[in-house]
Design a protein around this motif. Structure first.
Motif, PDB file in Angstrom:
ATOM      1  N   UNK A   1       0.830  -1.203   0.000  1.00 47.06           N
ATOM      2  CA  UNK A   1       0.000   0.000   0.000  1.00 47.06           C
ATOM      3  C   UNK A   1       0.868   1.258   0.000  1.00 47.06           C
ATOM      4  N   UNK A   2       0.213   2.387  -0.229  1.00 46.60           N
ATOM      5  CA  UNK A   2       0.908   3.673  -0.214  1.00 46.60           C
ATOM      6  C   UNK A   2       1.000   4.274   1.191  1.00 46.60           C
ATOM      7  N   UNK A   3       0.052   3.897   2.074  1.00 51.49           N
ATOM      8  CA  UNK A   3      -0.019   4.493   3.411  1.00 51.49           C
ATOM      9  C   UNK A   3      -0.163   3.418   4.479  1.00 51.49           C
ATOM     10  N   UNK A   4       0.582   3.603   5.568  1.00 49.41           N
ATOM     11  CA  UNK A   4       0.452   2.766   6.756  1.00 49.41           C
ATOM     12  C   UNK A   4       0.041   3.662   7.918  1.00 49.41           C
ATOM     13  N   UNK A   5      -0.982   3.243   8.666  1.00 44.65           N
ATOM     14  CA  UNK A   5      -1.486   4.019   9.797  1.00 44.65           C
ATOM     15  C   UNK A   5      -1.531   3.104  11.013  1.00 44.65           C
ATOM     16  N   UNK A   6      -1.094   3.630  12.146  1.00 50.83           N
ATOM     17  CA  UNK A   6      -1.155   2.907  13.412  1.00 50.83           C
ATOM     18  C   UNK A   6      -1.783   3.834  14.440  1.00 50.83           C
ATOM     19  N   UNK A   7      -2.726   3.293  15.231  1.00 56.42           N
ATOM     20  CA  UNK A   7      -3.379   4.102  16.270  1.00 56.42           C
ATOM     21  C   UNK A   7      -3.738   3.242  17.470  1.00 56.42           C
ATOM     22  N   UNK A   8      -3.556   3.812  18.659  1.00 53.43           N
ATOM     23  CA  UNK A   8      -4.091   3.199  19.865  1.00 53.43           C
ATOM     24  C   UNK A   8      -5.229   4.060  20.428  1.00 53.43           C
TER      25      UNK A   8
ATOM     26  N   UNK B   1      -2.692   8.031  20.319  1.00 55.17           N
ATOM     27  CA  UNK B   1      -1.644   8.491  19.409  1.00 55.17           C
ATOM     28  C   UNK B   1      -1.872   7.833  18.058  1.00 55.17           C
ATOM     29  N   UNK B   2      -1.697   8.625  17.010  1.00 55.21           N
ATOM     30  CA  UNK B   2      -1.931   8.156  15.644  1.00 55.21           C
ATOM     31  C   UNK B   2      -0.687   8.471  14.809  1.00 55.21           C
ATOM     32  N   UNK B   3      -0.272   7.512  14.010  1.00 54.71           N
ATOM     33  CA  UNK B   3       0.879   7.695  13.131  1.00 54.71           C
ATOM     34  C   UNK B   3       0.473   7.302  11.718  1.00 54.71           C
ATOM     35  N   UNK B   4       0.947   8.084  10.764  1.00 50.37           N
ATOM     36  CA  UNK B   4       0.671   7.785   9.360  1.00 50.37           C
ATOM     37  C   UNK B   4       1.949   8.014   8.570  1.00 50.37           C
ATOM     38  N   UNK B   5       2.326   7.023   7.770  1.00 51.52           N
ATOM     39  CA  UNK B   5       3.473   7.244   6.890  1.00 51.52           C
ATOM     40  C   UNK B   5       3.105   6.896   5.462  1.00 51.52           C
ATOM     41  N   UNK B   6       3.715   7.627   4.557  1.00 54.37           N
ATOM     42  CA  UNK B   6       3.536   7.392   3.118  1.00 54.37           C
ATOM     43  C   UNK B   6       4.796   6.720   2.608  1.00 54.37           C
ATOM     44  N   UNK B   7       4.607   5.689   1.832  1.00 54.32           N
ATOM     45  CA  UNK B   7       5.732   4.912   1.324  1.00 54.32           C
ATOM     46  C   UNK B   7       5.999   5.281  -0.126  1.00 54.32           C
ATOM     47  N   UNK B   8       7.262   5.489  -0.440  1.00 55.91           N
ATOM     48  CA  UNK B   8       7.686   5.766  -1.804  1.00 55.91           C
ATOM     49  C   UNK B   8       8.485   4.547  -2.276  1.00 55.91           C
ATOM     50  N   UNK B   9       7.846   3.719  -3.077  1.00 53.73           N
ATOM     51  CA  UNK B   9       8.496   2.485  -3.522  1.00 53.73           C
ATOM     52  C   UNK B   9       9.600   2.740  -4.545  1.00 53.73           C
ATOM     53  N   UNK B  10       9.524   3.842  -5.274  1.00 55.54           N
ATOM     54  CA  UNK B  10      10.527   4.090  -6.317  1.00 55.54           C
ATOM     55  C   UNK B  10      11.915   4.332  -5.730  1.00 55.54           C
ATOM     56  N   UNK B  11      11.984   4.958  -4.552  1.00 54.10           N
ATOM     57  CA  UNK B  11      13.303   5.162  -3.953  1.00 54.10           C
ATOM     58  C   UNK B  11      13.466   4.452  -2.606  1.00 54.10           C
ATOM     59  N   UNK B  12      12.467   3.649  -2.220  1.00 57.07           N
ATOM     60  CA  UNK B  12      12.583   2.852  -1.007  1.00 57.07           C
ATOM     61  C   UNK B  12      12.540   3.650   0.289  1.00 57.07           C
ATOM     62  N   UNK B  13      11.858   4.799   0.259  1.00 55.87           N
ATOM     63  CA  UNK B  13      11.794   5.631   1.460  1.00 55.87           C
ATOM     64  C   UNK B  13      10.361   5.726   1.966  1.00 55.87           C
ATOM     65  N   UNK B  14      10.230   6.284   3.154  1.00 56.22           N
ATOM     66  CA  UNK B  14       8.912   6.588   3.712  1.00 56.22           C
ATOM     67  C   UNK B  14       9.028   7.869   4.526  1.00 56.22           C
TER      68      UNK B  14
END
Length: 149
Positions: free
Chosen positions: A114-121, A124-137
């Motif tokens: 996926x493009x986005x990963x979200x974690x929440x309890x 606290x909520x965290x969201x990251x966007x993944x860039x597969x072309x350069x392997x970063x987030x």
């Protein structure tokens, strides 16, 4: 249940055999009301009502096969072509968000990509966007609106 760092919503609840249940609008049924489910129901409504996510593209408890074992993603947002776009992992408010939680959602993403990963309890909520072309987030400052994805 614990107050969360999410808006309050009216929920349909009931008691069955002395145990509380809450209505899940995505699964269209009552499910056991655990602390993690409390977070899921609030966060799902937050995505629907505050962030404009289409109900028809969200699903709870999505099964994936990971290295021969069945796992379940808490919530998945799909694209219109029904490929996965975002995975959301919930923990109970008493559970700290640690590297192990991010490792868990990352394993699910090995299958869904996926493009986005979200974690929440719920607190606290965290969201990251993944860039597969350069392997970063990159971690985003807030959960994006659907029209910003």
């Amino acid at each position: 249940m614990t107050a969360l760092n999410l808006p309050s919503y009216p929920f349909k609840t009931m008691t069955r055999n002395g145990k509380p249940y809450i209505f899940d609008v995505l699964r269209k049924k009552y499910v056991a009301l655990t602390p993690e489910e409390w977070v899921r129901q609030h966060f799902t409504r937050f995505l629907l009502e505050e962030k404009g996510y289409p109900q028809g593209l969200l699903a709870n408890e999505v099964q994936v096969n990971l290295n021969g074992t069945r796992k379940r993603c808490d919530t998945v947002l799909f694209k219109r072509d029904l490929t996965a776009r975002m995975i959301v992992e919930y923990k109970a408010p008493s559970v700290e968000i640690t590297q192990a939680v991010f490792d868990q959602i990352t394993r699910y993403n090995m299958v869904l990509r996926v493009d986005y990963l979200v974690v929440s309890n719920g607190l606290r909520h965290y969201c990251c966007r993944i860039n597969y072309s350069d392997g970063t987030y990159v971690f985003l400052p807030e959960i994006p609106r659907y029209d910003e994805l």
